[in-house]
Write a protein that holds these residues in place. Structure first.
Motif, PDB file in Angstrom:
ATOM      1  N   LYS A 102     -10.556  -0.924  -9.337  1.00 56.00           N
ATOM      2  CA  LYS A 102     -11.888  -0.342  -9.171  1.00 56.00           C
ATOM      3  C   LYS A 102     -11.783   1.126  -8.761  1.00 56.00           C
ATOM      4  O   LYS A 102     -12.522   1.979  -9.279  1.00 56.00           O
ATOM      5  CB  LYS A 102     -12.672  -1.124  -8.127  1.00 56.00           C
ATOM      6  N   GLN A 103     -10.872   1.426  -7.852  1.00 55.30           N
ATOM      7  CA  GLN A 103     -10.671   2.813  -7.441  1.00 55.30           C
ATOM      8  C   GLN A 103     -10.216   3.667  -8.625  1.00 55.30           C
ATOM      9  O   GLN A 103     -10.645   4.812  -8.799  1.00 55.30           O
ATOM     10  CB  GLN A 103      -9.630   2.884  -6.325  1.00 55.30           C
TER      11      GLN A 103
ATOM     12  N   GLU B 265     -13.192   4.309 -10.870  1.00 53.03           N
ATOM     13  CA  GLU B 265     -14.081   5.322 -10.291  1.00 53.03           C
ATOM     14  C   GLU B 265     -13.469   6.714 -10.394  1.00 53.03           C
ATOM     15  O   GLU B 265     -14.170   7.696 -10.685  1.00 53.03           O
ATOM     16  CB  GLU B 265     -14.376   4.963  -8.836  1.00 53.03           C
TER      17      GLU B 265
ATOM     18  N   GLU C 169       0.825  -1.208   0.000  1.00 56.12           N
ATOM     19  CA  GLU C 169       0.000   0.000   0.000  1.00 56.12           C
ATOM     20  C   GLU C 169       0.862   1.263   0.000  1.00 56.12           C
ATOM     21  O   GLU C 169       0.525   2.260  -0.651  1.00 56.12           O
ATOM     22  CB  GLU C 169      -0.929  -0.010   1.210  1.00 56.12           C
TER      23      GLU C 169
ATOM     24  N   GLN D 107      -4.663 -11.896  -0.832  1.00 55.70           N
ATOM     25  CA  GLN D 107      -4.919 -10.516  -0.416  1.00 55.70           C
ATOM     26  C   GLN D 107      -4.389  -9.515  -1.440  1.00 55.70           C
ATOM     27  O   GLN D 107      -5.009  -8.473  -1.689  1.00 55.70           O
ATOM     28  CB  GLN D 107      -4.290 -10.256   0.955  1.00 55.70           C
TER      29      GLN D 107
ATOM     30  N   ASP E 227      -7.523  -5.820  -7.484  1.00 58.35           N
ATOM     31  CA  ASP E 227      -8.882  -5.600  -7.986  1.00 58.35           C
ATOM     32  C   ASP E 227      -9.501  -4.342  -7.388  1.00 58.35           C
ATOM     33  O   ASP E 227     -10.148  -3.554  -8.093  1.00 58.35           O
ATOM     34  CB  ASP E 227      -9.749  -6.818  -7.673  1.00 58.35           C
ATOM     35  N   ASP E 228      -9.292  -4.145  -6.079  1.00 55.59           N
ATOM     36  CA  ASP E 228      -9.812  -2.935  -5.431  1.00 55.59           C
ATOM     37  C   ASP E 228      -9.153  -1.686  -6.006  1.00 55.59           C
ATOM     38  O   ASP E 228      -9.804  -0.647  -6.204  1.00 55.59           O
ATOM     39  CB  ASP E 228      -9.579  -2.995  -3.922  1.00 55.59           C
ATOM     40  N   PHE E 229      -7.860  -1.807  -6.278  1.00 55.61           N
ATOM     41  CA  PHE E 229      -7.107  -0.686  -6.808  1.00 55.61           C
ATOM     42  C   PHE E 229      -7.591  -0.338  -8.220  1.00 55.61           C
ATOM     43  O   PHE E 229      -7.763   0.843  -8.566  1.00 55.61           O
ATOM     44  CB  PHE E 229      -5.626  -1.050  -6.814  1.00 55.61           C
TER      45      PHE E 229
ATOM     46  N   LYS F  20      -6.786  -9.294  -4.289  1.00 52.05           N
ATOM     47  CA  LYS F  20      -7.920  -8.449  -3.926  1.00 52.05           C
ATOM     48  C   LYS F  20      -7.526  -6.973  -3.920  1.00 52.05           C
ATOM     49  O   LYS F  20      -8.299  -6.105  -4.359  1.00 52.05           O
ATOM     50  CB  LYS F  20      -8.461  -8.849  -2.553  1.00 52.05           C
ATOM     51  N   LYS F  21      -6.318  -6.685  -3.424  1.00 52.26           N
ATOM     52  CA  LYS F  21      -5.830  -5.303  -3.442  1.00 52.26           C
ATOM     53  C   LYS F  21      -5.748  -4.782  -4.871  1.00 52.26           C
ATOM     54  O   LYS F  21      -6.098  -3.629  -5.150  1.00 52.26           O
ATOM     55  CB  LYS F  21      -4.457  -5.222  -2.766  1.00 52.26           C
TER      56      LYS F  21
END
Length: 492
Positions: A297-298, A301, A236, A287, A293-295, A290-291
């Motif tokens: 998505k962010q 957006e 991160e 993890q 994929d979340d990243f 997932k990070k």
């Protein structure tokens, strides 16, 4: 973050109060605050951490400080205060204190000055009692005898500082088989000392035998969970420092993820400890996926928000002109299309729109199709045929845009699949390298254990031979005395 250790003097870590061993909460708090690897050196014999140690308090005292020769490490000194003192306790707790010193340390120092007296030998005999105090395996075979080599694989290095006297090898033979060496060696740094202290002290307090294997596995779970958190935090941090959302392209984002993921995995590898079946590394991989994929998505957006704001700024004046009827006149449609194309060009020229730039624009234009068609139909300078041709042109252009967007979507999916494959290969590569290192270490430990077993067998054979030799020698001497004994004659 590097932990700061400020201990002005020693503190009691494990107290021996009224025949009961208890861990000092304040000392545990200090240990729990340590984030660096620790090297633990325990001392037995004539040694003191300082004049501030209260001699009437029996137990294990500790003093934590930065390691003088290992930057980034903490040196923890443990002293078995009052061991063997008949005025401070009993042999039962002395044995437990000695066992704890062995179990918690990476190096055990026996310190003696002058000659080895009876008290010194009494302290050393605690070593031979360890087989009755601890068990090396979590599921021992009842029919299997405890082997000192099994203990040696868990026990620390043994360093004897014996000065100004002579000592025969046989006096230490019963001790050395439990330890890897009697010379100073490099300590293996580890963390989680607080957990080990609680695990062992609680086991003793409950009347159970401390199990080294179970304690090590419990410590491994704690350390590996912390290693996963540390790796994720590093990921991160790397992402946060290097990227500004929205990223211009998906590949830019995935390249950054791959680099940060690789470094995070390296952090885990360095911090992990006995990751059985590599479960925690697999958890880290999950993890990180997932990070990612979340990243993504962010990033999507952020791109959508950026593009929507641009459209509002660029096209809102055009919408106001439409409402004012500026284009509801002969020739207005061509003026509207020209203005629309100019604004689209301006939109495309804006930087850092991200991966949603085309989709957001086309969604906006589609929402304005009814407005565009109304302007087209009210333009009296266009014939019905020209209007039909224009409608078909707009449809064809829309179809081309849709096909282009579909290709872009397919390319994004391909990039994601390629990234997942590269990520898998990177984890596999680092996992294979770690397995090779673990394998080499295991072979080294097995060779050392085998050597210790052979050494112990040789010692036992030597003792048996010496015992048989002494017995034969005694029988020979007895026979010789019998043969040369003078005979007495009786004279009648």
């Amino acid at each position: 973050m590097v932990s700061e250790i400020h201990m002005t003097g020693p503190m009691c870590l494990i107290e021996n109060t009224n025949g009961r061993l208890m861990a000092n909460p304040e000392a545990l708090k200090i240990l729990s605050a340590i984030t660096q690897p620790v090297v633990v050196v325990a001392t037995v014999g004539r040694f003191s951490l300082g004049s501030t140690v209260q001699s009437h308090t029996k137990g294990i005292w500790m003093w934590c400080m930065p390691h003088p020769k290992k930057p980034g490490h903490i040196l923890v000194l443990l002293d078995t205060e009052g061991l063997g003192d008949v005025e401070k306790g009993d042999n039962q707790n002395d044995s437990w204190i000695f066992a704890l010193a062995v179990l918690l340390s990476s190096t055990l120092v026996y310190n003696s000055m002058g000659t080895i007296n009876q008290q010194a030998m009494d302290q050393l005999h605690y070593v031979t009692e360890l087989t009755h105090r601890v068990q090396p395996k979590s599921s021992p075979d009842e029919n299997e005898n405890k082997d000192s080599a099994d203990f040696a694989s868990f026990f620390p290095d043994f360093v004897s500082t014996l000065r100004d006297f002579q000592i025969t090898e046989s006096k230490l033979q019963g001790i050395e088989t439990f330890f890897t060496t009697r010379n100073i060696s490099i300590c293996s740094p580890f963390a989680g000392l607080e957990s080990l202290v609680l695990t062992y002290v609680n086991a003793i307090s409950s009347g159970d035998l401390p199990c080294m294997e179970s304690a090590v596995l419990a410590l491994a779970r704690i350390e590996n969970s912390a290693a996963v958190r540390k790796a994720i935090a590093h990921y991160e941090q790397q992402i946060g420092q290097k990227v500004q959302l929205p990223a211009e392209t998906l590949q830019e984002l995935l390249d950054l993820h791959r680099d940060s993921e690789s470094k995070a995995t390296e952090v885990f590898i360095r911090s992990s400890f006995k990751d059985v079946d590599h479960l925690f590394q697999k958890e880290l991989a999950a993890q990180l996926d997932k990070k990612r994929d979340d990243f993504c998505k962010q990033n999507q957006e952020a791109s959508s928000d950026r593009c929507s704001a641009l459209l509002q700024d660029i096209f809102s004046p055009l919408e106001e002109e439409v409402k004012a009827g500026i284009y509801s006149k002969p020739g207005g449609y061509r003026l509207f299309i020209q203005k629309l194309q100019d604004l689209e060009k301006k939109y495309y020229e804006e930087p850092r729109k991200g991966i949603q730039a085309e989709e957001i624009l086309q969604t906006y234009l589609k929402s304005k199709e009814s407005m565009t068609d109304a302007i087209l139909q009210t333009d009296q300078t266009l014939t019905e045929k020209e209007k039909e041709i224009e409608v078909e042109r707009v449809k064809a252009e829309s179809a081309q845009v849709s096909a282009k967007m579909l290709q872009q979507m397919q390319r994004k999916n391909e990039q994601m699949m390629e990234q997942k494959e590269r990520s898998y290969q990177e984890h596999l590569k680092q996992l294979t390298e770690k397995m090779e290192r673990d394998r080499a270490q295991l072979l080294e430990e097995q060779e050392r254990t085998l050597a210790l077993k052979l050494q112990e067998q040789q010692r036992l054979l030597k003792e048996r031979f010496e015992n048989v030799s002494r017995r034969i020698q005694n029988e020979i001497q007895n026979l010789q005395r019998t043969m040369i004994q003078p005979r007495t004659c009786t004279i009648n």
